[in-house]
Design an enzyme around this catalytic site. Structure first.
Site, mmCIF file in Angstrom:
data_model
loop_
_atom_site.group_PDB
_atom_site.id
_atom_site.type_symbol
_atom_site.label_atom_id
_atom_site.label_comp_id
_atom_site.label_asym_id
_atom_site.label_seq_id
_atom_site.Cartn_x
_atom_site.Cartn_y
_atom_site.Cartn_z
ATOM 1 N N SER A 131 0.845 -1.204 0.000
ATOM 2 C CA SER A 131 0.000 0.000 0.000
ATOM 3 C C SER A 131 0.879 1.253 0.000
ATOM 4 O O SER A 131 0.566 2.249 -0.659
ATOM 5 C CB SER A 131 -0.891 0.022 1.250
ATOM 6 O OG SER A 131 -1.850 -1.003 1.176
ATOM 7 N N PHE A 155 5.490 -10.401 -5.735
ATOM 8 C CA PHE A 155 4.099 -10.596 -6.197
ATOM 9 C C PHE A 155 3.892 -10.070 -7.618
ATOM 10 O O PHE A 155 2.873 -9.424 -7.904
ATOM 11 C CB PHE A 155 3.104 -9.857 -5.277
ATOM 12 C CG PHE A 155 3.079 -10.305 -3.848
ATOM 13 C CD1 PHE A 155 3.491 -11.573 -3.474
ATOM 14 C CD2 PHE A 155 2.591 -9.455 -2.855
ATOM 15 C CE1 PHE A 155 3.437 -11.987 -2.141
ATOM 16 C CE2 PHE A 155 2.529 -9.853 -1.522
ATOM 17 C CZ PHE A 155 2.955 -11.123 -1.164
ATOM 18 N N GLY A 340 -24.079 -27.170 -0.375
ATOM 19 C CA GLY A 340 -22.913 -28.056 -0.194
ATOM 20 C C GLY A 340 -22.146 -28.252 -1.487
ATOM 21 O O GLY A 340 -20.906 -28.333 -1.486
ATOM 22 N N GLU A 363 -3.469 -4.187 -7.144
ATOM 23 C CA GLU A 363 -3.501 -2.834 -7.743
ATOM 24 C C GLU A 363 -4.080 -1.834 -6.743
ATOM 25 O O GLU A 363 -4.770 -0.874 -7.116
ATOM 26 C CB GLU A 363 -4.217 -2.850 -9.094
ATOM 27 C CG GLU A 363 -3.418 -3.682 -10.080
ATOM 28 C CD GLU A 363 -3.751 -3.466 -11.526
ATOM 29 O OE1 GLU A 363 -4.127 -2.340 -11.886
ATOM 30 O OE2 GLU A 363 -3.582 -4.419 -12.306
HETATM 31 N N1 COS Z 1 -1.381 10.666 -10.723
HETATM 32 C C1 COS Z 1 -0.357 11.539 -10.774
HETATM 33 N N2 COS Z 1 0.369 11.879 -9.698
HETATM 34 C C2 COS Z 1 0.037 11.313 -8.514
HETATM 35 C C3 COS Z 1 -1.031 10.400 -8.393
HETATM 36 C C4 COS Z 1 -1.762 10.100 -9.558
HETATM 37 N N3 COS Z 1 -2.786 9.235 -9.536
HETATM 38 N N4 COS Z 1 -1.125 10.023 -7.102
HETATM 39 C C5 COS Z 1 -0.152 10.661 -6.444
HETATM 40 N N5 COS Z 1 0.543 11.443 -7.294
HETATM 41 C C6 COS Z 1 1.636 12.347 -6.983
HETATM 42 C C7 COS Z 1 1.146 13.408 -6.007
HETATM 43 O O1 COS Z 1 0.595 14.501 -6.696
HETATM 44 C C8 COS Z 1 2.405 13.782 -5.288
HETATM 45 O O2 COS Z 1 3.169 14.651 -6.080
HETATM 46 P P1 COS Z 1 3.824 15.975 -5.440
HETATM 47 O O3 COS Z 1 4.707 15.482 -4.350
HETATM 48 O O4 COS Z 1 4.541 16.584 -6.585
HETATM 49 O O5 COS Z 1 2.669 16.777 -4.921
HETATM 50 C C9 COS Z 1 3.166 12.465 -5.221
HETATM 51 O O6 COS Z 1 2.654 11.663 -6.259
HETATM 52 C C10 COS Z 1 3.004 11.772 -3.908
HETATM 53 O O7 COS Z 1 1.627 11.613 -3.648
HETATM 54 P P2 COS Z 1 1.072 11.203 -2.224
HETATM 55 O O8 COS Z 1 1.691 12.093 -1.184
HETATM 56 O O9 COS Z 1 -0.400 11.129 -2.311
HETATM 57 O O10 COS Z 1 1.741 9.737 -2.084
HETATM 58 P P3 COS Z 1 1.645 8.681 -0.935
HETATM 59 O O11 COS Z 1 2.997 8.099 -0.754
HETATM 60 O O12 COS Z 1 0.906 9.214 0.236
HETATM 61 O O13 COS Z 1 0.787 7.489 -1.617
HETATM 62 C C11 COS Z 1 -1.155 6.284 -2.315
HETATM 63 C C12 COS Z 1 -0.462 7.635 -2.150
HETATM 64 C C13 COS Z 1 -1.453 5.593 -0.997
HETATM 65 C C14 COS Z 1 -2.451 6.583 -3.042
HETATM 66 C C15 COS Z 1 -0.287 5.358 -3.222
HETATM 67 O O14 COS Z 1 0.854 4.943 -2.515
HETATM 68 C C16 COS Z 1 -1.014 4.124 -3.702
HETATM 69 O O15 COS Z 1 -1.721 4.179 -4.711
HETATM 70 N N6 COS Z 1 -0.829 2.983 -3.030
HETATM 71 C C17 COS Z 1 -1.362 1.724 -3.504
HETATM 72 C C18 COS Z 1 -0.345 1.135 -4.398
HETATM 73 C C19 COS Z 1 -0.830 -0.017 -5.164
HETATM 74 O O16 COS Z 1 -1.805 0.076 -5.895
HETATM 75 N N7 COS Z 1 -0.110 -1.119 -5.018
HETATM 76 C C20 COS Z 1 -0.413 -2.311 -5.706
HETATM 77 C C21 COS Z 1 0.428 -2.402 -6.913
HETATM 78 S S1 COS Z 1 -0.084 -3.718 -7.852
HETATM 79 S S2 COS Z 1 0.792 -3.281 -9.504
#
Ligand code: COS
Length: 388
Positions: A131, A155, A340, A363
């Site tokens: 995450s 994974f 069942g 994802e």
């Molecule tokens: N599109 C473009 N830019 C994005 C974005 C998006 N969808 N989401 C975040 N960003 C950018 C933000 O704008 C921010 O940029 P700035 O620092 O320039 O402002 C930067 O990325 C960091 O964003 P944020 O602070 O929101 O990041 P976090 O580390 O808090 O993470 C989440 C955000 C939790 C949403 C992200 O880590 C996430 O999606 N986690 C799940 C991951 C996932 O899906 N894993 C499974 C992979 S299976 S392939």
């Protein structure tokens, strides 16, 4: 009358359904049981031109975008979500190249994926970066015109079976998230090997494998976008690909619903077919309502994204969350309708229930999706203004 799908998209839908029924249904149990990757079926999908669906026309594709990919994924998943994932995982691995590749990269890689000659994979996740996707420990050290990648990805869907990988690594760990960079890495590069193959609850026909990089040398030409833009590449990729996960979940739900209606129409208890009982009708009606709502959301969202809609992070997260929750509910209810018999492997619904679970997790967990949706609402307001 078809409100949302054009002739070409309907052709993709019909062809995918036919392949699923004729080629996948007879073998899905065997592939699931043996946790075997369906190489032969991928070759058949390639021969049927299904990998061309989501590749732009300039690179030997059909240019049907996320909508085309979602429709094919839905239909394949209706029969077996594990086998479908070899296809959908390639869509995920290809998305960063479609979105951020330069002309040279697109010309080199996309036609090979379009023909199905090569599968693709996306390497973001690590042991400590699930995450918390930016907490990536894999590093890429600059060395002249090359980078040397070291670290382990976990994974990874299509690990080992894919030839083309997009890997997120940090070129400057002191800069944290701003050091993350996306690289295209090909199988066979020195220093790139495969580790553990996961033994999973569901989607067992899909390969889930560790990627191990040990001083793997990659040319600077393989960077997508530019140094330090890897988090953006990953997040935007997921914005698009999560619609595909929603479509996969939708297909699983549709399959379980059809199995339930067929079973309930034959199974006799108390001297009557169980579909005549209102308690069963209630379950089946709820399945149908949820599935139609999930399908409408998925198709409209896919068209919105392909049409250049702006609010795609929220939309992708909504589709993925709603459809995967529907898939879990519908498959659990399908097992209940079968009673069942639903709990034993002779009938397909127990597999569908196992397959559905992952769609709430990968994802990005549905908890993370709800955070993304809430953040977007706070940032952009309650309405998706350019969607309808
Ligand atoms: N599109 C473009 N830019 C994005 C974005 C998006 N969808 N989401 C975040 N960003 C950018 C933000 O704008 C921010 O940029 P700035 O620092 O320039 O402002 C930067 O990325 C960091 O964003 P944020 O602070 O929101 O990041 P976090 O580390 O808090 O993470 C989440 C955000 C939790 C949403 C992200 O880590 C996430 O999606 N986690 C799940 C991951 C996932 O899906 N894993 C499974 C992979 S299976 S392939």
């Amino acid at each position: 009358m078809h409100l949302l799908l054009s002739g070409e998209l309907l052709e993709v839908k019909n062809l995918s359904r036919q392949i699923a029924e004729e080629k996948i249904k007879p073998v899905r149990e065997e592939y699931d049981e043996q946790a075997k990757f369906p190489k032969e079926i991928m070759e058949y999908l390639a021969k049927s031109d299904l990998f061309r669906v989501f590749i732009p026309e300039e690179y030997d594709g059909m240019g049907l975008g996320i909508t085309g990919m979602s429709i094919a994924t839905e239909e394949l998943s209706r029969v077996c979500a594990g086998i479908a994932l070899g296809y959908a995982g390639t869509g995920l691995g290809t998305m960063p190249i479609i979105l951020f590749g330069n002309e040279e990269q697109k010309k080199k890689y996309l036609p090979q994926i379009a023909s199905g000659e090569k599968l693709a994979a996306f390497g973001l996740t690590e042991a400590e970066a699930g995450s918390d996707a930016s907490n990536i420990k894999t590093v890429a050290k600059k060395d002249g015109d090359f980078y040397r990648i070291t670290g382990t990805k976990q994974f990874i869907t299509n690990g080992e079976v894919a030839d083309i990988y997009v890997i997120i690594a940090n070129v400057n760990p002191e800069r944290g998230i701003r050091g993350l960079t996306a690289f295209i890495v090909e199988k066979g590069e020195k220093g790139f090997t495969f580790g553990k193959h996961e033994n999973k609850m569901g989607i067992r026909a899909s390969a889930t494998v560790e990627l191990v990089f040990d001083d793997c040398k990659v040319p600077k030409e393989n960077i997508l976008l530019s140094e330090g833009q890897g988090f953006k590449v990953a997040m935007k990729t997921l914005d698009y690909s999560r619609i595909g996960v929603g479509a996969q979940a939708l297909g699983i739900a549709q399959g379980a619903y059809e199995e339930s209606v067929n079973y309930a129409s034959q199974r006799v208890q108390f001297g009557q077919k169980i579909i005549t009982f209102q308690m069963i009708q209630n379950i089946i009606a709820n399945m149908a309502i949820k599935i139609e709502a999930a399908r409408s959301l998925t198709y409209i969202s896919a068209k919105y994204v392909d049409g250049g809609g702006k609010d795609i992070a929220r939309v992708g997260s909504m589709v993925k969350t709603f459809c995967s929750d529907v898939a879990m509910e519908v498959t659990t209810d399908a097992v209940q309708v079968f009673g069942g018999y639903g709990y034993i492997k002779e009938y397909p619904v127990e597999k569908m229930m196992r397959d559905a679970k992952i769609t709430q997790i990968y994802e990005g967990t549905n908890q993370i999706q709800r955070l993304v949706i809430a953040q977007e609402i706070i940032k952009r307001g309650c309405e998706i203004t350019d969607m309808y």
